[in-house]
Scaffold this active site. Structure first.
Site, mmCIF file in Angstrom:
data_model
loop_
_atom_site.group_PDB
_atom_site.id
_atom_site.type_symbol
_atom_site.label_atom_id
_atom_site.label_comp_id
_atom_site.label_asym_id
_atom_site.label_seq_id
_atom_site.Cartn_x
_atom_site.Cartn_y
_atom_site.Cartn_z
ATOM 1 N N GLU A 99 0.830 -1.214 0.000
ATOM 2 C CA GLU A 99 0.000 0.000 0.000
ATOM 3 C C GLU A 99 0.863 1.262 0.000
ATOM 4 O O GLU A 99 0.735 2.136 0.869
ATOM 5 C CB GLU A 99 -0.964 -0.025 1.193
ATOM 6 C CG GLU A 99 -1.964 -1.158 1.068
ATOM 7 C CD GLU A 99 -3.114 -1.103 2.077
ATOM 8 O OE1 GLU A 99 -2.922 -0.569 3.176
ATOM 9 O OE2 GLU A 99 -4.206 -1.609 1.757
ATOM 10 N N GLU A 120 -5.418 -8.334 -1.327
ATOM 11 C CA GLU A 120 -6.141 -8.158 -0.063
ATOM 12 C C GLU A 120 -7.588 -7.803 -0.356
ATOM 13 O O GLU A 120 -7.857 -6.966 -1.225
ATOM 14 C CB GLU A 120 -5.550 -7.015 0.776
ATOM 15 C CG GLU A 120 -4.260 -7.318 1.451
ATOM 16 C CD GLU A 120 -3.783 -6.194 2.367
ATOM 17 O OE1 GLU A 120 -4.626 -5.503 2.969
ATOM 18 O OE2 GLU A 120 -2.567 -6.009 2.444
#
Ligand code: BG6
Length: 486
Positions: free
Chosen positions: A197, A384
């Site tokens: 991320e 995810e």
């Protein structure tokens, strides 16, 4: 059947939320190890010693003054120290993955298990051996490891002494770590992700920078882009079979109204907080909108002569992304905010939300897949996705998590639809926290994502015994049928 036979079915975790074994075999402290537990309404905090050596505790979001050194305080509970203890349960846990039929496991390596201070010259053999054992166990069961090289990790020593990613030297220390793991796990690991991320690394706990300002933030990103690009170049040189991806938090975003000003705002937000990162890592150069934005902000980055070439040569092979919720860009100053993955966004009245207030939007996953595919034409991997929810254990040790099955079913249905109808190239699906682990955002245990329940509470009490939830058997069938039986 829309998904290929090679489709990766698996699950994802990160070392600082799952592995534990914080003080085992010479491992050093990371910034995540000085983070306390919090809740949805109480932020996690971090513990320091000030220049006089006085213990200080402050909110994660606050600026960390120069001179503060991250440190562990007596009597404070730090969830990462044992987490859900993969370190001592890895054989048992990999057997659960195998039982569900995983052919892929996305996990991260703890940098300080290999280089305890970050700037050490030699790696720790016991740390390297631990991951050898993990990868061998996975491969024994036909599970391909997909490794995140840096998942919200910064050696505490690099933060204390070098100001983390603000310091260009950190790139070299990171590369030394990459070289060691690429060499050591050559042939065992073929899929890598550089920075988890990357677009939401924004405070001391992920960047290790004191007195963070916008200028320092963008300088740190420049160093992280270089570190990632150099890792890609190195990883390809060490093993041409390596596939090295980037990892983006993809929060699908919508304009609240059709007012062109609102649509323009949505575009601005999406580019600044999302596509800037994937543009650099997939195309190999800073996009013009960002160069102009930095100029307007009077931010001039310190660069070296060959930086542009490095970014250009180090583009990634695929895009891994997380997807939990969508958000709304609103022109209204008083717009009601919903919670969401790391950032708060305006609430969407058309969506339901999770126990933690994250808005549930399976169609947004399809929109995300299409947006990324249209923009880059590069293989995608959903690394995810999942529902953080309260689970209850019945007296006979069962967990009836129909709500989780419902969330995952709708998202898998949507990913299949866009593969089938739009021809998006999707490599795999590894839902988050396939086994219960510590929440990154809140530090809680009761926010659970897993197919496997772990007996542990928010203070770290519990036997750590594992139990299969109903979703375990459901996901097993999904995998067996290659996504046909939902
Ligand atoms: C992502 C992270 O932000 O979302 C994970 O990559 C994190 O580390 C996951 O755990 C879910 O967020 P949370 O806050 O519910 O743990």
């Amino acid at each position: 059947m829309s998904l290929s036979k090679e489709f990766f079915w698996g699950g994802a975790t990160a070392a600082n939320q799952y592995e534990g074994g914080c003080f085992e075999a010479g491992r050093g402290l990371a910034v995540s190890d000085i983070k306390t537990a919090g809740s949805m309404t109480t932020p996690r905090r971090m513990t320091f010693l000030n220049e006089q050596g006085k213990p200080i505790i402050q909110n994660k979001e606050n600026k960390v003054p120069q001179g503060y050194k991250g440190a562990i305080h007596e009597g404070v509970y730090y969830p990462s120290h044992t987490a859900t203890d993969f370190y001592h349960h890895y054989k048992e846990d990999i057997a659960y993955m195998a039982e569900m039929g995983f052919n892929c496991y996305r996990m991260s390596i703890s940098w300080t298990r290999i280089f305890p201070n970050g700037d050490d010259v030699e790696p720790i053999e016991a740390g390297l051996k631990f991951y050898d054992d993990v990868f061998d166990e996975c491969l024994k069961h036909g599970i391909a490891p997909m490794v995140t090289i840096n998942h919200f990790e910064m050696p505490l020593h690099l933060a204390n002494e070098y100001d983390g990613w603000l310091n260009r030297k950190t790139i070299n220390y990171f590369l030394r770590y990459c070289e060691v793991i690429f060499q050591r796990y050559k042939g065992k690991v073929k899929h890598w992700l550089t920075f988890n991320e990357i677009n939401i690394l924004r405070d001391y706990s992920s960047l290790g920078i004191h007195d963070l300002t916008a200028e320092k933030h963008y300088q740190a990103f420049h160093h992280i882009f270089l570190a990632s690009a150099k890792a890609v170049i190195l990883g390809h040189a060490i093993d041409p079979e390596n596939k090295i991806g980037m990892m983006l938090a993809h929060i699908a975003s919508y304009s609240e109204t059709c007012d062109p000003k609102n649509v323009a705002l949505e575009l601005e937000v999406s580019r600044k907080f999302k596509y800037f990162f994937s543009d650099v890592q997939c195309r190999g150069y800073y996009p013009s909108y960002m160069i102009k934005y930095l100029e307007r902000q009077n931010i001039s980055l310190v660069k070296e002569a060959d930086d542009e070439q490095i970014l250009c040569n180090g583009t990634v092979d695929y895009i891994g992304f997380s997807y939990y919720n969508s958000g709304v860009a609103s022109l209204r100053k008083d717009a009601e905010l919903a919670y969401g993955n790391q950032v708060r966004v305006a609430r969407n009245p058309f969506l339901e939300e999770s126990d933690w207030g994250w808005q549930i939007d399976p169609i947004g996953l399809g929109i995300s897949l299409n947006s990324l595919w249209d923009r880059y034409q590069m293989p995608l991997c959903i690394v995810e996705n999942g529902l953080g929810a309260y689970d209850e254990v019945t007296q006979d040790g069962k967990i009836h998590d129909e709500y989780r099955i419902d969330y995952l079913r709708k998202h898998i249905h949507e990913l299949k639809r866009v593969v089938e109808e739009d021809g998006v190239e999707l490599m795999g699906y590894t839902p988050w926290g396939w086994i219960d682990l510590v929440s990154a955002g809140t530090g809680e245990m009761k926010k659970r994502y897993g197919f496997v329940y772990v007996d542990m509470d928010d203070e770290g009490n519990g036997s750590k015994k594992r139990y299969r939830k109903d979703s375990f058997y459901w996901y097993q069938k999904v995998i067996q049928s290659n996504g046909e039986e939902l």
